[in-house]
Scaffold this active site. Structure first.
Site, PDB file in Angstrom:
ATOM      1  N   CYS A   1       8.728  26.731  19.983  1.00 50.26           N
ATOM      2  CA  CYS A   1      10.213  26.853  19.054  1.00 50.26           C
ATOM      3  C   CYS A   1      11.347  26.876  19.992  1.00 50.26           C
ATOM      4  O   CYS A   1      12.001  28.149  20.364  1.00 50.26           O
ATOM      5  CB  CYS A   1      10.225  26.522  17.859  1.00 50.26           C
ATOM      6  SG  CYS A   1       9.296  25.596  16.713  1.00 50.26           S
TER       7      CYS A   1
ATOM      8  N   GLU B   1      16.991  29.429  19.503  1.00 49.39           N
ATOM      9  CA  GLU B   1      15.646  30.447  19.328  1.00 49.39           C
ATOM     10  C   GLU B   1      15.048  31.044  20.542  1.00 49.39           C
ATOM     11  O   GLU B   1      15.355  32.828  20.877  1.00 49.39           O
ATOM     12  CB  GLU B   1      14.693  30.499  18.015  1.00 49.39           C
ATOM     13  CG  GLU B   1      13.531  31.453  18.482  1.00 49.39           C
ATOM     14  CD  GLU B   1      12.056  30.621  17.689  1.00 49.39           C
ATOM     15  OE1 GLU B   1      12.368  29.663  16.219  1.00 49.39           O
ATOM     16  OE2 GLU B   1      11.507  31.342  17.605  1.00 49.39           O
TER      17      GLU B   1
ATOM     18  N   ARG C   1      13.382  34.750  11.890  1.00 49.21           N
ATOM     19  CA  ARG C   1      13.324  35.522  13.875  1.00 49.21           C
ATOM     20  C   ARG C   1      14.171  35.977  14.652  1.00 49.21           C
ATOM     21  O   ARG C   1      14.992  35.468  15.274  1.00 49.21           O
ATOM     22  CB  ARG C   1      13.345  33.453  14.674  1.00 49.21           C
ATOM     23  CG  ARG C   1      12.319  32.469  14.449  1.00 49.21           C
ATOM     24  CD  ARG C   1      11.209  32.418  14.710  1.00 49.21           C
ATOM     25  NE  ARG C   1      10.318  33.996  13.660  1.00 49.21           N
ATOM     26  CZ  ARG C   1       9.854  33.026  11.963  1.00 49.21           C
ATOM     27  NH1 ARG C   1       9.563  31.951  12.017  1.00 49.21           N
ATOM     28  NH2 ARG C   1       9.146  34.284  11.520  1.00 49.21           N
TER      29      ARG C   1
HETATM   30  C1  LIG Z   1       2.655  27.810  22.485  1.00 48.19           C
HETATM   31  C2  LIG Z   1       4.162  28.650  21.886  1.00 48.19           C
HETATM   32  C3  LIG Z   1       4.094  28.625  20.293  1.00 48.19           C
HETATM   33  C4  LIG Z   1       4.359  29.290  19.658  1.00 48.19           C
HETATM   34  N1  LIG Z   1       4.774  29.977  18.274  1.00 48.19           N
HETATM   35  C5  LIG Z   1       5.605  30.305  17.277  1.00 48.19           C
HETATM   36  C6  LIG Z   1       5.037  30.393  16.197  1.00 48.19           C
HETATM   37  O1  LIG Z   1       4.799  29.712  15.221  1.00 48.19           O
HETATM   38  N2  LIG Z   1       6.375  31.499  15.208  1.00 48.19           N
HETATM   39  C7  LIG Z   1       7.243  32.534  16.207  1.00 48.19           C
HETATM   40  O2  LIG Z   1       7.968  33.142  15.898  1.00 48.19           O
HETATM   41  N3  LIG Z   1       7.036  32.467  17.453  1.00 48.19           N
HETATM   42  C8  LIG Z   1       6.506  31.191  18.465  1.00 48.19           C
HETATM   43  N4  LIG Z   1       6.330  31.217  20.086  1.00 48.19           N
HETATM   44  C9  LIG Z   1       7.203  32.389  20.111  1.00 48.19           C
HETATM   45  C10 LIG Z   1       7.378  33.415  21.273  1.00 48.19           C
HETATM   46  O3  LIG Z   1       5.785  33.110  20.698  1.00 48.19           O
HETATM   47  C11 LIG Z   1       7.502  34.928  20.181  1.00 48.19           C
HETATM   48  O4  LIG Z   1       8.922  34.824  20.007  1.00 48.19           O
HETATM   49  C12 LIG Z   1       6.826  35.987  20.394  1.00 48.19           C
HETATM   50  O5  LIG Z   1       7.602  37.382  19.689  1.00 48.19           O
HETATM   51  C13 LIG Z   1       7.199  36.373  22.122  1.00 48.19           C
HETATM   52  O6  LIG Z   1       6.506  37.847  21.989  1.00 48.19           O
HETATM   53  P1  LIG Z   1       6.650  37.394  23.277  1.00 48.19           P
HETATM   54  O7  LIG Z   1       6.282  39.227  23.757  1.00 48.19           O
HETATM   55  O8  LIG Z   1       5.917  37.089  24.080  1.00 48.19           O
HETATM   56  O9  LIG Z   1       8.871  38.328  24.156  1.00 48.19           O
HETATM   57  P2  LIG Z   1       8.786  37.087  25.389  1.00 48.19           P
HETATM   58  O10 LIG Z   1       9.136  36.130  25.592  1.00 48.19           O
HETATM   59  O11 LIG Z   1       8.496  38.226  26.731  1.00 48.19           O
HETATM   60  O12 LIG Z   1      10.486  38.585  24.859  1.00 48.19           O
HETATM   61  C14 LIG Z   1      11.384  38.111  24.033  1.00 48.19           C
HETATM   62  C15 LIG Z   1      12.022  38.749  23.688  1.00 48.19           C
HETATM   63  O13 LIG Z   1      12.179  40.092  23.373  1.00 48.19           O
HETATM   64  C16 LIG Z   1      12.006  41.138  23.898  1.00 48.19           C
HETATM   65  N5  LIG Z   1      11.335  42.559  23.804  1.00 48.19           N
HETATM   66  C17 LIG Z   1       9.881  41.754  24.670  1.00 48.19           C
HETATM   67  N6  LIG Z   1       9.019  42.966  24.529  1.00 48.19           N
HETATM   68  C18 LIG Z   1      10.032  43.886  23.411  1.00 48.19           C
HETATM   69  C19 LIG Z   1      10.053  45.372  23.042  1.00 48.19           C
HETATM   70  N7  LIG Z   1       8.411  46.064  23.652  1.00 48.19           N
HETATM   71  N8  LIG Z   1      11.428  45.283  23.130  1.00 48.19           N
HETATM   72  C20 LIG Z   1      11.527  45.324  22.745  1.00 48.19           C
HETATM   73  N9  LIG Z   1      12.121  43.634  22.477  1.00 48.19           N
HETATM   74  C21 LIG Z   1      11.325  43.439  23.276  1.00 48.19           C
HETATM   75  C22 LIG Z   1      12.127  40.179  25.191  1.00 48.19           C
HETATM   76  O14 LIG Z   1      13.750  41.470  25.959  1.00 48.19           O
HETATM   77  C23 LIG Z   1      13.413  38.798  25.111  1.00 48.19           C
HETATM   78  O15 LIG Z   1      14.400  39.276  24.541  1.00 48.19           O
HETATM   79  C24 LIG Z   1       5.476  30.786  20.375  1.00 48.19           C
HETATM   80  C25 LIG Z   1       5.251  30.283  21.693  1.00 48.19           C
HETATM   81  C26 LIG Z   1       4.954  29.894  22.166  1.00 48.19           C
HETATM   82  C27 LIG Z   1       4.391  29.316  24.042  1.00 48.19           C
END
Ligand SMILES: Cc1cc2nc3c(=O)[nH]c(=O)nc-3n(C[C@H](O)[C@H](O)[C@H](O)COP(=O)(O)OP(=O)(O)OC[C@H]3O[C@@H](n4cnc5c(N)ncnc54)[C@H](O)[C@@H]3O)c2cc1C
Length: 317
Positions: free
Chosen positions: A232, A308, A184
């Site tokens: 999580c 996380e 992660r």
């Molecule tokens: C229902 C649910 C289930 C989930 N299941 C999982 C799972 O099974 N496994 C898992 O790993 N995660 C899971 N997650 C968490 C989430 O999906 C991941 O962490 C995902 O990678 C977040 O991506 P995001 O685009 O929404 O990032 P955000 O939540 O918008 O941002 C997260 C971080 O990434 C940075 N970021 C975003 N975009 C960029 C970019 N273009 N460049 C650099 N940094 C950036 C942000 O600044 C922040 O620090 C789950 C979430 C939910 C709501």
């Protein structure tokens, strides 16, 4: 706010740039928790040049910049955040190009592209590699920053290279080996991921569909996908006694914390590692609940939980 921004919205930072600017922008609707405050400015750059120039100007003016993906792993504090929040939702950040190279296919994907859509499109082209990520809400850039994944694999497994613009506006390409994907976590330098090249493998369409269905069924059986959460809250910690990772959800469950509540924030009764918001919740409820869960889990199991979910607060990360 150390920013040269006037109330009418015309600012030295954004002048002549191909960007869309929303001042004093609410962020709650951009996150899965659906809570939290405002950003001084939410900016949607419409080209890579506009993004680089904006970052250069912000850097020179000591304006804090953050980047928002799909907000699936993010909690914004009630008081909001200072400076500029970037959103990569213009068409130029969402492109997908497929290019066969021998037995693999390279997919060049924009960082603002929805991960689920990318999984769907590559599966339709009978390309395997992204199906382990089914059910993970994200933009491609957010997934790479977090090295999103789980039981079936992580996005880092298929990343060949990544384009990143650092906070001072400098663009660079990073090869897989320079990034060091961990659990992660990716060791990319600070900045904004703008695209990635993924290596995908041609697959039998029927087998790929069956595998995808099985992963999807597994995900919905173990996670409360409908609730407002960010997945999580904690990483699965290493148990000092065994040196192995243990499920944070299981530890929280064993500590008897499922269903624990602070204001409108509650520990899911289905999955102990999902902290969810209910209507009327404040970000502070979640912050307090997460502190309580970590303290109590440590007190009762002796194992420390590491968060996380990313917290955004004024003056800090
Ligand atoms: C229902 C649910 C289930 C989930 N299941 C999982 C799972 O099974 N496994 C898992 O790993 N995660 C899971 N997650 C968490 C989430 O999906 C991941 O962490 C995902 O990678 C977040 O991506 P995001 O685009 O929404 O990032 P955000 O939540 O918008 O941002 C997260 C971080 O990434 C940075 N970021 C975003 N975009 C960029 C970019 N273009 N460049 C650099 N940094 C950036 C942000 O600044 C922040 O620090 C789950 C979430 C939910 C709501």
């Amino acid at each position: 706010m150390s920013m040269t921004m006037d109330p009418s919205g015309s600012t030295a930072l954004f002048a002549d740039l191909d960007v869309e600017v929303e001042l004093d922008a609410p962020l709650a609707g951009h996150t899965w928790y659906a809570v939290g405050g405002r950003a001084d400015a939410l900016v949607r750059p419409r080209s890579p040049e506009a993004l680089s120039t904006l970052l250069r100007r912000c850097h020179r003016n000591a304006v804090r910049v953050r980047v928002l993906g799909s907000g699936a792993n993010l909690l914004v504090a009630d008081e909001g955040v200072e400076g500029v929040v970037i959103l990569l939702d213009a068409p130029c950040w969402k492109e997908l190009r497929l290019n066969a190279e021998g037995p693999v296919t390279m997919a060049r994907v924009g960082a603002g592209r929805d991960l689920a859509k990318t999984i769907h499109d590559t599966a339709r082209a009978s390309l395997a590699g992204l199906e382990p990520l089914i059910g993970i809400p994200a933009q491609v850039g957010g997934a790479i920053r977090m090295n999103a994944g789980g039981k079936f694999g992580a996005i880092g497994d298929v990343v060949r290279s990544v384009g990143l613009v650092s906070w001072d506006g400098t663009e660079r390409t990073y090869a897989h080996d320079e990034i060091r994907f961990g659990y992660r976590h990716s060791e990319l330098p600070p900045g904004i991921v703008t695209w990635a090249v993924l290596a995908l493998t041609p697959a039998d369409p029927v087998e790929l569909r069956e595998r995808s269905k099985a992963i999807s069924a597994y995900k919905s059986s173990v996670q409360p996908l409908a609730a407002n959460s960010a997945g999580c809250m904690y990483k699965n910690p290493v148990d000092p006694a065994t040196g192995q990772r243990v499920s944070a959800g299981l530890l929280i469950d064993r500590a008897g914390l499922k269903g624990t509540r602070v204001g409108g924030a509650v520990v899911s009764t289905q999955h102990g590692n999902f902290l969810c918001t209910e209507p009327g919740a404040r970000a502070q409820d979640l912050i307090d609940l997460s502190a309580l869960v970590a303290e109590e889990t440590f007190r009762r199991t002796g194992i420390r939980l590491e968060r996380e979910v990313v917290f955004w607060r004024r003056g800090e990360g």
